[in-house]
Design an enzyme around this catalytic site. Structure first.
Site, PDB file in Angstrom:
ATOM      1  N   ARG A 200      -7.276  -2.961 -10.541  1.00 17.55           N
ATOM      2  CA  ARG A 200      -7.907  -2.310  -9.278  1.00 17.55           C
ATOM      3  C   ARG A 200      -8.726  -0.933  -9.168  1.00 17.55           C
ATOM      4  NH1 ARG A 200      -4.722  -4.921  -5.497  1.00 17.55           N
ATOM      5  NH2 ARG A 200      -6.788  -5.069  -3.715  1.00 17.55           N
TER       6      ARG A 200
ATOM      7  N   HIS B  83       4.287  -6.039  -8.257  1.00 15.48           N
ATOM      8  CA  HIS B  83       2.849  -6.585  -7.626  1.00 15.48           C
ATOM      9  C   HIS B  83       2.104  -7.410  -7.693  1.00 15.48           C
ATOM     10  CE1 HIS B  83       3.026  -2.177  -5.979  1.00 15.48           C
ATOM     11  NE2 HIS B  83       3.491  -1.996  -7.151  1.00 15.48           N
TER      12      HIS B  83
ATOM     13  N   ALA C 108       1.242  -0.971  -0.117  1.00 16.71           N
ATOM     14  CA  ALA C 108      -0.144   0.200  -0.280  1.00 16.71           C
ATOM     15  C   ALA C 108       1.100   1.588   0.148  1.00 16.71           C
ATOM     16  CB  ALA C 108      -1.330   0.565   0.991  1.00 16.71           C
TER      17      ALA C 108
END
Ligand code: CA2
Length: 145
Positions: A108, A101, A78
């Site tokens: 997303r 990632h 994050a």
């Protein structure tokens, strides 16, 4: 022998425990075993750190720069989307970073589409699952610069 740091950010120690549809069913231990196997094939040394703390990640990047490692495979999790401090840490030395990632962040939520750290990384791989870490390691191991 070339040396690489495999750096994982917050909550990635929870892999395999929740959200298998997004991140797969395997845990961080499985990911690290896959990377160890790839490193043996490539004939390179790897070390691992996962931390939920931004400062620990920053200090690991500083140490990699100071020790002149050959590269960092980094999933900032994050912090990717928020951390100018991690971006500055990457920029504070010359060790190449490939950002990875597990999920395709562009498919997303909108807030995941921005990567603050990606702009100062050598490359960004997103959406290949655990295979992205292996691809990043192969790329860095072959890197001549
Ligand atoms: O796709 C990735 O690898 C991410 O870096 C994973 C981060 C997310 O915030 C990024 O946008 C994309 C989340 C890591 C947390 O992983 C979890 C594992 C199990 C259960 C819940 C979260």
């Amino acid at each position: 022998m070339k040396r690489f740091l495999i750096l994982n950010g917050p909550n990635l120690n929870r892999l395999g425990k929740r959200e298998p549809g997004v991140y797969g069913a395997d845990g961080l231990d499985v990911l690290e075993a896959m990377i160890r196997k790839e490193a043996a094939t490539l004939g390179v040394l790897v070390s691992f750190l996962q931390s939920n703390h931004e400062g620990a990640l920053i200090e690991a990047i500083h140490a990699a720069h100071d020790e002149a490692l050959d590269g960092i495979v980094f999933n900032p999790a994050a912090f990717t989307h928020t951390s100018v401090a991690l971006r500055d840490a990457i920029s504070s030395g010359t060790v190449p970073v490939v950002e990875v990632h597990i999920s395709n962040v562009h498919a997303r939520e909108e807030f995941r589409h921005t990567t603050v750290t990606g702009a100062v990384s050598r490359a960004v791989i997103s959406g290949l699952g655990f295979e992205g870490y292996l691809a990043a390691l192969r790329f860095l191991a072959a890197n001549k610069s």
